[in-house]
Design a protein around this motif. Structure first.
Motif, mmCIF file in Angstrom:
data_model
loop_
_atom_site.group_PDB
_atom_site.id
_atom_site.type_symbol
_atom_site.label_atom_id
_atom_site.label_comp_id
_atom_site.label_asym_id
_atom_site.label_seq_id
_atom_site.Cartn_x
_atom_site.Cartn_y
_atom_site.Cartn_z
ATOM 1 N N LEU A 50 41.428 46.128 46.935
ATOM 2 C CA LEU A 50 40.196 45.135 48.120
ATOM 3 C C LEU A 50 40.511 43.805 48.278
ATOM 4 C CD1 LEU A 50 38.412 47.983 49.505
ATOM 5 C CD2 LEU A 50 40.916 46.989 50.444
ATOM 6 N N ARG A 51 40.633 43.285 48.172
ATOM 7 C CA ARG A 51 40.218 41.510 47.886
ATOM 8 C C ARG A 51 39.434 41.214 49.059
ATOM 9 N NH1 ARG A 51 45.660 38.930 46.641
ATOM 10 N NH2 ARG A 51 46.394 38.653 49.233
ATOM 11 N N PRO A 52 38.309 41.157 49.029
ATOM 12 C CA PRO A 52 37.056 41.098 50.489
ATOM 13 C C PRO A 52 37.125 39.711 50.394
ATOM 14 C CG PRO A 52 35.655 41.893 47.830
ATOM 15 C CD PRO A 52 37.551 41.997 47.362
ATOM 16 N N GLY A 53 37.020 38.621 50.177
ATOM 17 C CA GLY A 53 37.082 37.155 50.220
ATOM 18 C C GLY A 53 38.767 36.043 50.315
ATOM 19 N N GLU A 54 39.754 37.277 50.450
ATOM 20 C CA GLU A 54 41.158 36.493 51.203
ATOM 21 C C GLU A 54 41.575 36.323 52.981
ATOM 22 O OE1 GLU A 54 43.794 35.337 49.631
ATOM 23 O OE2 GLU A 54 42.410 35.760 47.339
ATOM 24 N N PRO A 55 40.786 34.792 52.966
ATOM 25 C CA PRO A 55 41.239 34.795 54.514
ATOM 26 C C PRO A 55 42.792 34.690 55.198
ATOM 27 C CG PRO A 55 41.085 32.897 53.097
ATOM 28 C CD PRO A 55 41.448 33.670 52.385
ATOM 29 N N HIS A 56 42.930 34.666 56.123
ATOM 30 C CA HIS A 56 44.011 35.476 57.467
ATOM 31 C C HIS A 56 44.403 35.108 58.394
ATOM 32 C CE1 HIS A 56 45.952 37.170 53.722
ATOM 33 N NE2 HIS A 56 44.944 37.581 53.977
ATOM 34 N N VAL A 57 44.737 34.560 59.111
ATOM 35 C CA VAL A 57 44.850 33.848 60.834
ATOM 36 C C VAL A 57 45.964 34.398 61.220
ATOM 37 C CG1 VAL A 57 44.541 32.283 62.186
ATOM 38 C CG2 VAL A 57 42.688 31.637 60.452
ATOM 39 N N ASP A 58 46.293 35.386 62.338
ATOM 40 C CA ASP A 58 47.569 36.029 62.601
ATOM 41 C C ASP A 58 48.120 34.691 63.599
ATOM 42 O OD1 ASP A 58 45.961 36.380 65.064
ATOM 43 O OD2 ASP A 58 46.438 38.586 64.642
ATOM 44 N N TRP A 59 49.167 35.583 63.796
ATOM 45 C CA TRP A 59 49.770 34.294 65.578
ATOM 46 C C TRP A 59 49.299 34.145 66.851
ATOM 47 C CZ3 TRP A 59 51.923 35.819 70.432
ATOM 48 C CH2 TRP A 59 51.551 36.893 70.561
ATOM 49 N N GLY B 263 45.726 33.482 66.870
ATOM 50 C CA GLY B 263 44.133 32.864 65.880
ATOM 51 C C GLY B 263 43.580 34.135 65.662
ATOM 52 N N MET B 264 43.577 35.234 66.168
ATOM 53 C CA MET B 264 42.891 35.992 65.540
ATOM 54 C C MET B 264 41.991 35.792 63.460
ATOM 55 S SD MET B 264 42.207 40.449 65.401
ATOM 56 C CE MET B 264 40.885 40.203 66.707
ATOM 57 N N SER B 265 41.051 35.908 63.220
ATOM 58 C CA SER B 265 41.104 35.724 61.696
ATOM 59 C C SER B 265 40.280 36.974 61.205
ATOM 60 C CB SER B 265 39.220 34.907 61.516
ATOM 61 O OG SER B 265 39.761 33.511 61.952
ATOM 62 N N PHE B 266 41.012 36.860 59.746
ATOM 63 C CA PHE B 266 40.064 38.386 58.667
ATOM 64 C C PHE B 266 39.990 38.152 57.730
ATOM 65 C CE2 PHE B 266 44.563 39.661 62.415
ATOM 66 C CZ PHE B 266 44.135 40.459 62.852
ATOM 67 N N THR B 267 38.792 38.644 57.115
ATOM 68 C CA THR B 267 38.786 38.769 56.266
ATOM 69 C C THR B 267 38.437 39.771 55.469
ATOM 70 O OG1 THR B 267 37.058 36.882 56.721
ATOM 71 C CG2 THR B 267 36.196 36.898 54.671
ATOM 72 N N GLY B 268 39.452 39.288 54.224
ATOM 73 C CA GLY B 268 39.395 40.819 52.945
ATOM 74 C C GLY B 268 40.935 41.042 53.226
ATOM 75 N N ASP B 269 41.462 42.069 52.380
ATOM 76 C CA ASP B 269 43.058 42.409 53.180
ATOM 77 C C ASP B 269 43.060 43.321 52.010
ATOM 78 O OD1 ASP B 269 43.526 40.609 50.057
ATOM 79 O OD2 ASP B 269 44.967 39.396 51.259
ATOM 80 N N LEU B 270 44.078 44.139 51.144
ATOM 81 C CA LEU B 270 44.858 45.434 50.447
ATOM 82 C C LEU B 270 45.933 44.610 50.158
ATOM 83 C CD1 LEU B 270 44.582 47.935 49.266
ATOM 84 C CD2 LEU B 270 45.776 48.727 51.045
ATOM 85 N N TRP B 271 44.942 44.292 48.591
ATOM 86 C CA TRP B 271 46.822 44.188 47.972
ATOM 87 C C TRP B 271 47.574 45.420 47.470
ATOM 88 C CZ3 TRP B 271 49.120 39.677 47.446
ATOM 89 C CH2 TRP B 271 50.812 39.797 46.875
ATOM 90 N N VAL C 280 45.901 43.608 56.048
ATOM 91 C CA VAL C 280 44.421 43.083 57.086
ATOM 92 C C VAL C 280 43.634 44.224 57.813
ATOM 93 C CG1 VAL C 280 44.634 40.100 56.981
ATOM 94 C CG2 VAL C 280 45.525 41.770 59.443
ATOM 95 N N CYS C 281 44.579 45.043 57.658
ATOM 96 C CA CYS C 281 44.164 46.231 58.824
ATOM 97 C C CYS C 281 44.841 47.202 59.109
ATOM 98 C CB CYS C 281 42.608 45.680 59.802
ATOM 99 S SG CYS C 281 43.973 45.191 60.973
ATOM 100 N N TRP C 282 44.211 48.815 59.665
ATOM 101 C CA TRP C 282 45.273 49.577 60.119
ATOM 102 C C TRP C 282 45.213 49.973 61.004
ATOM 103 C CZ3 TRP C 282 42.934 54.415 60.596
ATOM 104 C CH2 TRP C 282 41.836 54.799 60.609
ATOM 105 N N LYS C 283 45.520 51.269 61.568
ATOM 106 C CA LYS C 283 45.617 52.231 62.864
ATOM 107 C C LYS C 283 46.318 52.596 62.842
ATOM 108 C CE LYS C 283 47.306 50.418 66.892
ATOM 109 N NZ LYS C 283 47.737 49.878 67.991
ATOM 110 N N GLU C 284 46.288 53.596 63.667
ATOM 111 C CA GLU C 284 47.008 54.770 64.235
ATOM 112 C C GLU C 284 48.397 54.874 65.165
ATOM 113 O OE1 GLU C 284 44.306 58.434 65.632
ATOM 114 O OE2 GLU C 284 43.360 57.880 63.328
#
Length: 150
Positions: free
Chosen positions: A46-55, A57-65, A95-99
């Motif tokens: 996990l990389r808690p500080g990694e920022p991402h913005v999807d197409w 405009g939703m922002s995410f902070t943190g990801d799984l590498w 950035v996240c998971w779902k079923e």
């Protein structure tokens, strides 16, 4: 002529030979870490500080590498959903998971951005990759956020 035998001049390795040795040293495979082997668990973190913005405009902070198997990114978390992009390189972030629909025994899908756009350039290859393609020790990966729209 003197009675001394002629010495043959020493030849130094030319620039090409030196470059070849350097290239060989730099491209040689690294030694495996102690305890690493074919049966070693894949390394994901996990990389808690990694920022991402999807197409959208939703922002995410943190990801799984994590390492992955290259393949198709789908617009929805269903195996019948249109392919929006492809994953070509590993490791990659999620950035996240779902079923979603079952895919090879798992219904977990990871939201990410593909490396290459296949269709809908506006979406920028953002979509879902089935868990089976993510080389994590368990799915969903502990600590990775569940997508808020799940």
């Amino acid at each position: 002529m003197s009675g001394r035998p002629r010495r043959r001049p020493r030849r130094l390795a030319g620039p090409l030979a030196a470059a070849a040795l350097l290239c060989a040293a730099l491209t040689a495979p690294a030694a495996a870490a102690p305890g690493a082997g074919a049966d070693a668990e894949p390394e994901c973190r996990l990389r808690p500080g990694e920022p991402h913005v999807d197409w959208t405009g939703m922002s995410f902070t943190g990801d799984l590498w994590c390492e992955l198997t290259p393949g198709s990114v789908r617009i929805q978390s269903r195996s019948t959903s249109p392919v929006i992009g492809t994953m070509r390189f590993s490791p990659h972030w999620f950035v996240c998971w779902k079923e979603g629909s079952d895919y090879l025994g798992s219904n977990i899908w990871y939201y990410t951005q593909g490396d290459q756009v296949v269709t809908s350039p506006k979406v920028k290859a953002w979509g879902y990759l089935p868990a089976d393609m993510v080389e994590a020790p368990q799915h969903p990966f502990p600590g990775l956020t569940k997508c808020s729209w799940s």
